[in-house]
Write a protein that holds these residues in place. Structure first.
Motif, PDB file in Angstrom:
ATOM      1  N   MET A  49       0.897  -1.318   0.251  1.00  0.00           N
ATOM      2  CA  MET A  49       0.068   0.138   0.014  1.00  0.00           C
ATOM      3  C   MET A  49       0.829   1.324   0.009  1.00  0.00           C
ATOM      4  O   MET A  49       1.965   1.210   0.495  1.00  0.00           O
ATOM      5  CB  MET A  49      -0.893   0.037   1.317  1.00  0.00           C
ATOM      6  CG  MET A  49      -2.111  -1.129   1.307  1.00  0.00           C
ATOM      7  SD  MET A  49      -3.353  -0.786   2.635  1.00  0.00           S
ATOM      8  CE  MET A  49      -2.108  -0.703   4.176  1.00  0.00           C
ATOM      9  N   SER A  94     -16.036  -2.021   5.603  1.00  0.00           N
ATOM     10  CA  SER A  94     -15.641  -0.602   5.626  1.00  0.00           C
ATOM     11  C   SER A  94     -14.867  -0.332   6.772  1.00  0.00           C
ATOM     12  O   SER A  94     -14.053   0.711   6.534  1.00  0.00           O
ATOM     13  CB  SER A  94     -16.646   0.497   5.130  1.00  0.00           C
ATOM     14  OG  SER A  94     -17.724   0.604   6.228  1.00  0.00           O
ATOM     15  N   THR A 126     -11.275   1.028   7.087  1.00  0.00           N
ATOM     16  CA  THR A 126     -10.672   2.437   6.452  1.00  0.00           C
ATOM     17  C   THR A 126     -11.001   3.514   7.295  1.00  0.00           C
ATOM     18  O   THR A 126     -10.338   4.507   6.890  1.00  0.00           O
ATOM     19  CB  THR A 126     -11.602   2.617   4.955  1.00  0.00           C
ATOM     20  OG1 THR A 126     -13.032   2.762   5.552  1.00  0.00           O
ATOM     21  CG2 THR A 126     -11.617   1.248   3.884  1.00  0.00           C
ATOM     22  N   THR A 129     -12.436   8.637   7.200  1.00  0.00           N
ATOM     23  CA  THR A 129     -12.457   7.294   6.363  1.00  0.00           C
ATOM     24  C   THR A 129     -11.679   7.858   5.238  1.00  0.00           C
ATOM     25  O   THR A 129     -11.652   8.912   4.330  1.00  0.00           O
ATOM     26  CB  THR A 129     -14.097   7.056   6.134  1.00  0.00           C
ATOM     27  OG1 THR A 129     -14.654   7.055   7.240  1.00  0.00           O
ATOM     28  CG2 THR A 129     -14.006   5.928   5.185  1.00  0.00           C
ATOM     29  N   LYS A 188      -9.598   5.368   1.593  1.00  0.00           N
ATOM     30  CA  LYS A 188      -9.922   4.213   0.589  1.00  0.00           C
ATOM     31  C   LYS A 188      -9.212   2.832   1.025  1.00  0.00           C
ATOM     32  O   LYS A 188      -9.615   1.763   0.662  1.00  0.00           O
ATOM     33  CB  LYS A 188      -9.534   4.816  -0.809  1.00  0.00           C
ATOM     34  CG  LYS A 188     -10.508   5.869  -1.179  1.00  0.00           C
ATOM     35  CD  LYS A 188     -10.214   6.220  -2.710  1.00  0.00           C
ATOM     36  CE  LYS A 188     -11.125   7.381  -3.443  1.00  0.00           C
ATOM     37  NZ  LYS A 188     -10.729   7.507  -4.665  1.00  0.00           N
ATOM     38  N   GLU A 189      -7.972   3.068   1.678  1.00  0.00           N
ATOM     39  CA  GLU A 189      -7.277   2.004   2.100  1.00  0.00           C
ATOM     40  C   GLU A 189      -7.568   1.451   3.696  1.00  0.00           C
ATOM     41  O   GLU A 189      -7.996   2.224   4.367  1.00  0.00           O
ATOM     42  CB  GLU A 189      -5.749   2.495   2.116  1.00  0.00           C
ATOM     43  CG  GLU A 189      -4.999   2.618   0.678  1.00  0.00           C
ATOM     44  CD  GLU A 189      -5.033   1.534  -0.154  1.00  0.00           C
ATOM     45  OE1 GLU A 189      -5.398   0.260   0.190  1.00  0.00           O
ATOM     46  OE2 GLU A 189      -4.454   1.390  -1.268  1.00  0.00           O
ATOM     47  N   LEU A 237      -9.039  -1.152   1.613  1.00  0.00           N
ATOM     48  CA  LEU A 237      -9.910  -1.799   0.842  1.00  0.00           C
ATOM     49  C   LEU A 237      -9.392  -1.915  -0.203  1.00  0.00           C
ATOM     50  O   LEU A 237      -9.566  -3.010  -1.409  1.00  0.00           O
ATOM     51  CB  LEU A 237     -11.445  -1.392   1.220  1.00  0.00           C
ATOM     52  CG  LEU A 237     -11.952  -1.500   2.456  1.00  0.00           C
ATOM     53  CD1 LEU A 237     -13.511  -1.419   2.136  1.00  0.00           C
ATOM     54  CD2 LEU A 237     -11.934  -3.248   2.810  1.00  0.00           C
ATOM     55  N   THR A 238      -8.929  -0.521  -0.950  1.00  0.00           N
ATOM     56  CA  THR A 238      -8.429  -0.709  -2.438  1.00  0.00           C
ATOM     57  C   THR A 238      -7.285  -1.671  -2.755  1.00  0.00           C
ATOM     58  O   THR A 238      -7.338  -2.433  -3.796  1.00  0.00           O
ATOM     59  CB  THR A 238      -7.888   0.754  -2.689  1.00  0.00           C
ATOM     60  OG1 THR A 238      -8.889   1.695  -2.610  1.00  0.00           O
ATOM     61  CG2 THR A 238      -7.215   0.612  -4.126  1.00  0.00           C
ATOM     62  N   THR A 239      -6.213  -1.866  -1.926  1.00  0.00           N
ATOM     63  CA  THR A 239      -5.419  -2.856  -2.004  1.00  0.00           C
ATOM     64  C   THR A 239      -5.744  -4.343  -1.770  1.00  0.00           C
ATOM     65  O   THR A 239      -5.656  -5.242  -2.542  1.00  0.00           O
ATOM     66  CB  THR A 239      -4.132  -2.829  -0.966  1.00  0.00           C
ATOM     67  OG1 THR A 239      -3.583  -1.505  -1.468  1.00  0.00           O
ATOM     68  CG2 THR A 239      -2.955  -3.643  -1.234  1.00  0.00           C
ATOM     69  N   ASN A 292      -8.904  -5.399  -2.369  1.00  0.00           N
ATOM     70  CA  ASN A 292      -9.448  -5.772  -3.450  1.00  0.00           C
ATOM     71  C   ASN A 292      -8.529  -6.018  -4.810  1.00  0.00           C
ATOM     72  O   ASN A 292      -9.011  -7.023  -5.392  1.00  0.00           O
ATOM     73  CB  ASN A 292     -10.250  -4.589  -4.046  1.00  0.00           C
ATOM     74  CG  ASN A 292     -11.680  -4.393  -3.483  1.00  0.00           C
ATOM     75  OD1 ASN A 292     -12.592  -5.371  -3.922  1.00  0.00           O
ATOM     76  ND2 ASN A 292     -11.999  -3.541  -2.778  1.00  0.00           N
ATOM     77  N   ARG A 293      -7.440  -5.686  -4.708  1.00  0.00           N
ATOM     78  CA  ARG A 293      -6.418  -6.149  -5.825  1.00  0.00           C
ATOM     79  C   ARG A 293      -5.847  -7.463  -5.340  1.00  0.00           C
ATOM     80  O   ARG A 293      -5.636  -8.134  -6.303  1.00  0.00           O
ATOM     81  CB  ARG A 293      -5.402  -5.059  -5.859  1.00  0.00           C
ATOM     82  CG  ARG A 293      -4.202  -5.363  -6.835  1.00  0.00           C
ATOM     83  CD  ARG A 293      -3.469  -4.020  -7.360  1.00  0.00           C
ATOM     84  NE  ARG A 293      -3.062  -3.423  -5.857  1.00  0.00           N
ATOM     85  CZ  ARG A 293      -1.770  -3.749  -5.547  1.00  0.00           C
ATOM     86  NH1 ARG A 293      -0.970  -4.506  -5.900  1.00  0.00           N
ATOM     87  NH2 ARG A 293      -1.294  -3.106  -4.306  1.00  0.00           N
ATOM     88  N   LYS A 346      -8.973 -10.659  -3.050  1.00  0.00           N
ATOM     89  CA  LYS A 346     -10.691 -10.622  -3.525  1.00  0.00           C
ATOM     90  C   LYS A 346     -10.929 -12.032  -3.999  1.00  0.00           C
ATOM     91  O   LYS A 346     -10.197 -12.631  -4.605  1.00  0.00           O
ATOM     92  CB  LYS A 346     -10.824  -9.740  -4.393  1.00  0.00           C
ATOM     93  CG  LYS A 346     -12.339  -9.413  -4.787  1.00  0.00           C
ATOM     94  CD  LYS A 346     -12.657  -8.370  -5.735  1.00  0.00           C
ATOM     95  CE  LYS A 346     -14.087  -8.053  -6.065  1.00  0.00           C
ATOM     96  NZ  LYS A 346     -14.179  -7.066  -6.748  1.00  0.00           N
TER      97      LYS A 346
END
Length: 275
Positions: free
Chosen positions: A165, A211, A214, A222, A224-225, A227-229, A231-232, A235
């Motif tokens: 991240m 969430s 985050t 709040t 984005k991380e 969850l963004t990483t 998701n990559r 997932k």
């Protein structure tokens, strides 16, 4: 050899937790873990998913009291073993439970800080909330957790995630109960049974993440991380996973530094290759 490196207790569901060096384990999990919970006017549980500001309310257990602290508020002290309160039906996800109220003072204190009408309730020692029978024995119980009495994460899983991240986050974002050191990243994905201080643990299901990670626990802001990483990298079937839900076979006690014996392993759950 893996060791137990951190223990966290969360007396009130979705409020800040307590990091402890040693702690008793009863038939529902860590003693007092998620024994209390906030509910809304529909008697549905409240969490940081809906009210991120809940992260700013700190908890402490001392002198046979649960003490809540929040910015610009006088501390609120409640007895650990309350003898009164009204019975009330509350909802935790798909479960309906009988809880007891904690009184008007507690409700007003929390409602004032969170700027929303809410009530504080607690689970009595006699109330039985069983774990999903698809993953548990009939004798398995939990308190007001999302579904399981324990969440287990390894230190190196967080290290691997932080390396992937653009920022580094603390383990507390994931709200584990038990953190394990001296093992590979995501080793817990393969663990099925383990023993710590003669307490057997079963790990039937990986933890899908919402969430809450985050939310910065220091500011309640709040981002984005992670969850963004996740998701990559983590997932599977449209959900992201980090950590393992766990059940325990008997009461006892746990202390930081104890050896974690891996008794049984299996295919990774979720079925992801380590990044």
């Amino acid at each position: 050899m893996p060791i137990l490196s951190e223990i966290y207790v969360y007396p009130v569901k979705s409020l800040a937790g307590i990091r402890v060096a040693h702690w008793p384990v009863d038939h529902k999990g860590l003693l007092y873990d998620r024994k209390w919970m906030l509910i809304d006017s529909d008697r549905q549980f409240l969490s940081q998913r809906r009210l991120p500001k809940m992260a700013l309310i700190k908890t402490c257990i001392a002198d046979q009291q649960l003490i809540l602290s929040a910015p610009n508020q006088a501390d609120l002290a409640l007895p650990l073993q309350a003898l009164d309160g009204d019975d009330i039906e509350v909802v935790v996800w798909h479960d309906r439970c009988i809880a007891k109220t904690c009184g008007d003072n507690a409700d007003a204190w929390l409602s004032d800080f969170l700027q929303t009408d809410c009530r504080l309730v607690y689970q009595t020692d006699d109330d039985i909330r069983k774990v999903d029978p698809n993953y548990a024995l009939d004798s398995d119980q939990t308190s007001f957790s999302d579904g399981f009495p324990f969440l287990i994460v390894s230190e190196n899983s967080l290290n691997a995630l932080n390396q992937a991240m653009p920022l580094a986050i603390d383990m507390i974002r994931f709200r584990p109960n038990l953190v394990v050191a001296d093992c590979d990243s995501y080793a817990e994905d393969t663990w099925r049974r383990l023993t710590i201080n003669d307490i057997g643990f079963r790990l039937p299901k990986p933890c899908s993440r919402c969430s809450v990670p985050t939310i910065d626990p220091l500011t309640a802001e709040t981002g984005k991380e992670p969850l963004t990483t996740l998701n990559r990298l983590r997932k599977w079937q449209n959900k992201v996973y980090f950590g393992q839900n766990a059940l325990h076979d008997k009461p006892g006690s746990l202390s930081v530094g104890q050896t974690v014996l891996i008794d049984e392993i299996g295919e990774p759950q979720p079925p992801l290759s380590p990044p």
